[in-house]
Design a protein around this motif. Sequence first.
Motif, PDB file in Angstrom:
ATOM      1  N   UNK A 165       1.020  -0.751  -0.007  1.00 12.42           N
ATOM      2  CA  UNK A 165      -0.125   0.132   0.189  1.00 12.42           C
ATOM      3  C   UNK A 165       0.750   1.320  -0.302  1.00 12.42           C
ATOM      4  N   UNK A 166       1.564   1.300   0.962  1.00 15.04           N
ATOM      5  CA  UNK A 166       2.505   2.474   1.231  1.00 15.04           C
ATOM      6  C   UNK A 166       4.117   2.280   0.255  1.00 15.04           C
ATOM      7  N   UNK A 167       4.312   3.387  -0.187  1.00 17.05           N
ATOM      8  CA  UNK A 167       6.087   3.572  -0.872  1.00 17.05           C
ATOM      9  C   UNK A 167       6.676   2.768  -0.119  1.00 17.05           C
ATOM     10  N   UNK A 168       8.032   2.464  -0.061  1.00 20.85           N
ATOM     11  CA  UNK A 168       9.255   2.657   1.084  1.00 20.85           C
ATOM     12  C   UNK A 168       9.459   4.354   0.533  1.00 20.85           C
ATOM     13  N   UNK A 169       9.217   4.654   1.902  1.00 22.82           N
ATOM     14  CA  UNK A 169      11.090   5.902   1.941  1.00 22.82           C
ATOM     15  C   UNK A 169      12.358   5.610   2.120  1.00 22.82           C
ATOM     16  N   UNK A 170      12.857   6.940   1.882  1.00 17.50           N
ATOM     17  CA  UNK A 170      14.029   7.402   1.996  1.00 17.50           C
ATOM     18  C   UNK A 170      14.208   8.455   2.626  1.00 17.50           C
ATOM     19  N   UNK A 171      14.685   8.642   3.541  1.00 19.53           N
ATOM     20  CA  UNK A 171      14.590   9.863   4.698  1.00 19.53           C
ATOM     21  C   UNK A 171      15.904  11.118   4.019  1.00 19.53           C
ATOM     22  N   UNK A 172      16.322  11.387   3.190  1.00 16.62           N
ATOM     23  CA  UNK A 172      17.252  11.631   2.592  1.00 16.62           C
ATOM     24  C   UNK A 172      16.715  13.799   2.253  1.00 16.62           C
ATOM     25  N   UNK A 173      16.197  14.622   2.734  1.00 12.01           N
ATOM     26  CA  UNK A 173      15.687  15.695   2.883  1.00 12.01           C
ATOM     27  C   UNK A 173      17.127  16.650   2.612  1.00 12.01           C
ATOM     28  N   UNK A 174      16.297  18.275   1.776  1.00  9.41           N
ATOM     29  CA  UNK A 174      17.184  18.349   1.068  1.00  9.41           C
ATOM     30  C   UNK A 174      16.964  20.146   1.740  1.00  9.41           C
ATOM     31  N   UNK A 175      16.804  21.344   0.678  1.00 15.99           N
ATOM     32  CA  UNK A 175      16.915  22.594   1.641  1.00 15.99           C
ATOM     33  C   UNK A 175      15.434  22.855   2.177  1.00 15.99           C
ATOM     34  N   UNK A 176      16.054  23.416   3.009  1.00 17.06           N
ATOM     35  CA  UNK A 176      14.140  24.035   3.474  1.00 17.06           C
ATOM     36  C   UNK A 176      13.498  25.078   2.462  1.00 17.06           C
ATOM     37  N   UNK A 177      12.547  24.085   2.213  1.00 14.52           N
ATOM     38  CA  UNK A 177      11.556  24.845   1.433  1.00 14.52           C
ATOM     39  C   UNK A 177      10.379  25.967   1.963  1.00 14.52           C
ATOM     40  N   UNK A 178      10.232  25.426   3.362  1.00 17.36           N
ATOM     41  CA  UNK A 178       8.918  26.454   3.969  1.00 17.36           C
ATOM     42  C   UNK A 178       9.215  26.761   5.693  1.00 17.36           C
ATOM     43  N   UNK A 179       9.529  28.043   6.014  1.00 20.41           N
ATOM     44  CA  UNK A 179       9.712  27.850   7.421  1.00 20.41           C
ATOM     45  C   UNK A 179       8.921  28.652   8.372  1.00 20.41           C
ATOM     46  N   UNK A 180       8.039  28.344   9.505  1.00 20.54           N
ATOM     47  CA  UNK A 180       7.243  28.930   9.373  1.00 20.54           C
ATOM     48  C   UNK A 180       7.473  28.694  11.386  1.00 20.54           C
ATOM     49  N   UNK A 181       7.817  29.875  11.801  1.00 16.59           N
ATOM     50  CA  UNK A 181       7.816  30.321  13.372  1.00 16.59           C
ATOM     51  C   UNK A 181       7.051  31.149  13.819  1.00 16.59           C
ATOM     52  N   UNK A 182       6.206  30.258  15.016  1.00 14.60           N
ATOM     53  CA  UNK A 182       5.642  31.387  16.203  1.00 14.60           C
ATOM     54  C   UNK A 182       4.431  31.886  15.266  1.00 14.60           C
ATOM     55  N   UNK A 183       3.988  30.526  14.830  1.00 17.40           N
ATOM     56  CA  UNK A 183       2.638  30.802  14.118  1.00 17.40           C
ATOM     57  C   UNK A 183       0.794  30.738  15.169  1.00 17.40           C
ATOM     58  N   UNK A 184       0.613  31.911  14.493  1.00 15.09           N
ATOM     59  CA  UNK A 184      -1.227  32.276  15.823  1.00 15.09           C
ATOM     60  C   UNK A 184      -1.845  32.583  14.815  1.00 15.09           C
ATOM     61  N   UNK A 185      -3.149  32.048  15.497  1.00 17.87           N
ATOM     62  CA  UNK A 185      -4.177  33.146  15.326  1.00 17.87           C
ATOM     63  C   UNK A 185      -5.672  32.747  16.280  1.00 17.87           C
ATOM     64  N   UNK A 186      -5.669  33.950  16.681  1.00 15.23           N
ATOM     65  CA  UNK A 186      -6.232  33.840  17.755  1.00 15.23           C
ATOM     66  C   UNK A 186      -7.802  32.940  18.206  1.00 15.23           C
ATOM     67  N   UNK A 187      -7.492  32.470  19.086  1.00 13.22           N
ATOM     68  CA  UNK A 187      -9.129  31.111  19.019  1.00 13.22           C
ATOM     69  C   UNK A 187      -8.663  30.167  18.415  1.00 13.22           C
ATOM     70  N   UNK A 188      -7.706  30.180  17.556  1.00  9.80           N
ATOM     71  CA  UNK A 188      -7.757  29.026  16.904  1.00  9.80           C
ATOM     72  C   UNK A 188      -6.297  27.982  16.784  1.00  9.80           C
ATOM     73  N   UNK A 189      -5.324  28.681  16.625  1.00 13.19           N
ATOM     74  CA  UNK A 189      -3.908  27.587  17.678  1.00 13.19           C
ATOM     75  C   UNK A 189      -2.638  28.682  17.654  1.00 13.19           C
ATOM     76  N   UNK A 190      -1.995  28.661  18.016  1.00 12.29           N
ATOM     77  CA  UNK A 190      -1.378  29.559  19.032  1.00 12.29           C
ATOM     78  C   UNK A 190       0.077  28.857  18.896  1.00 12.29           C
ATOM     79  N   UNK A 191       1.218  29.723  18.035  1.00  4.21           N
ATOM     80  CA  UNK A 191       2.915  29.512  18.748  1.00  4.21           C
ATOM     81  C   UNK A 191       3.241  28.020  18.102  1.00  4.21           C
ATOM     82  N   UNK A 192       2.752  28.352  16.269  1.00  4.06           N
ATOM     83  CA  UNK A 192       3.697  26.538  15.627  1.00  4.06           C
ATOM     84  C   UNK A 192       4.270  26.927  15.012  1.00  4.06           C
TER      85      UNK A 192
END
Length: 489
Positions: free
Chosen positions: A244-271
């Motif tokens: 069902x699931x392909x075999x994964x090879x864990x070899x990540x490259x460069x950072x494509x998305x960086x999220x820091x301290x993201x918050x939205x009042x009443x929904x989520x915080x400091x993600x």
Amino acid sequence: MSLSLRDVRKSYGDVEVLHGVDLVGRDGEVLAVVGANGAGKSTLIRIFSGAHEMSSGEMRIDGEPVHLRSPHDAHERGIRTVYQELSIVPGLSVTENLLMGRFPKRRSGLIDWPAAHRKAKELLDAAGFGAIEPRTIAGRLTVARQQMVEIAKALAGEVRVLVLDEPSAVLAGSDLDALFDLIRRLKARGVLVVYVSHRLAEVMELADSIVVIKDGVIIETTEPARTSEDELIRLMAGRKLEQIYPDRRDSPGETRLSVTGLSRRGEFSDVSFELRAGEIVGLFGLVGSGRSEMARCVFGAEPPTSGTGAFRSPADAISHGLAFVTEDRKRTGLVGGMTVTDNIALATMRATTKGPLIDMPGRKERVAGMIDRLSIQPARCATMPVAALSGGNQQKAVLAKWLLAEPRVLILDEPTRGVDMATRVDIYRMIDALAREGLAVLLISSDLTEVLGATDRVLVMREGRLAGELRSEGTTEDEVLAHAIGVAA
């Protein structure tokens, strides 16, 4: 109540999609219906609900022949249907959605709102979904909680047959337990529950009998004790799925998305998290955890209160190479009245224009290539309304729309909701191939098996915060769930 179909056929124009269906469901039974996307399940459900009339054949209820000409006819006979595609009115409250057309009135003729909210609360409590506040505007609820409202609405009045179309697709944890408890209580009351699902583990746990439909024909009627998940998959797909699931090879490259301290009042915080090229990251959380809200915020669909990593708007996100397959394809993924071609081309209109004009031959060629790549069925579907496709093929159309944009980061929110196992395998392989080509993928799912099997690592959200980060390999479903409910260190 017993309900039976004998030699039921259904045609749309010259095309027959059900070819002599026979089945029997009895009171106090859970009758599971399984089949690949496009097998005829949706048509069968619409006949049960009175939404579509059968072209020929016979339906009997308690031994008496009946002909359902409308949903009202089905409703009058105690048949209720909860569709996979929700029919919530988003601008109305939960109470208004639950009691539409049946509001308690004062002597003056005005609606008795306190009584209405109490009645709505009773319906929610009876269904096991008492955590939902009746006064809440329905459109502000998560898709999972909207699904709960739909189920509670179906239970108003005398129910003798309840048809559930993929009811658990967006539920997990205690919410899923509440649904199963409800089904068992209905069964004990003598209600016939017709349970349509691609989650075969649930089918094996809940069903008394199982019918397998393929290409518009019932090809097998069996029971959980006489079959297995592997055998059901073989019958549905016409082939055995070795892996069902392909075999994964864990070899990540460069950072494509960086999220820091993201918050939205009443929904989520400091993600805070990062997505790297070539990596598939899972995101799991129970209803109300804030996972989908956070993803929408990153994509620019909702503004953050604080933090970095969110785009200003969806257009800004798309221009920077971010694509987002939302969890509700009906409301936010597709335009039902438009053709398959028009839907797939929606996110890349600029790429297929020459000056003020659309390059129609170029657009047709690009879309045709994507239909072929994702095996969207039927093969000659380009000019069909996208709403005419099965759920799984609609999902493929949403994926095709974003893949045409050639993204660098792909967010997938419940990408296999309502999709059969064979199509799921195709989607998993496609996601794996995209990651190997260098995409960074965030896979949001309420399916614990999927969120571990298809990813390299898993982020777990609880009550709007990240509660843990786990390597997928070697992690158990119990460990992920423990973080999600707050009992893990």
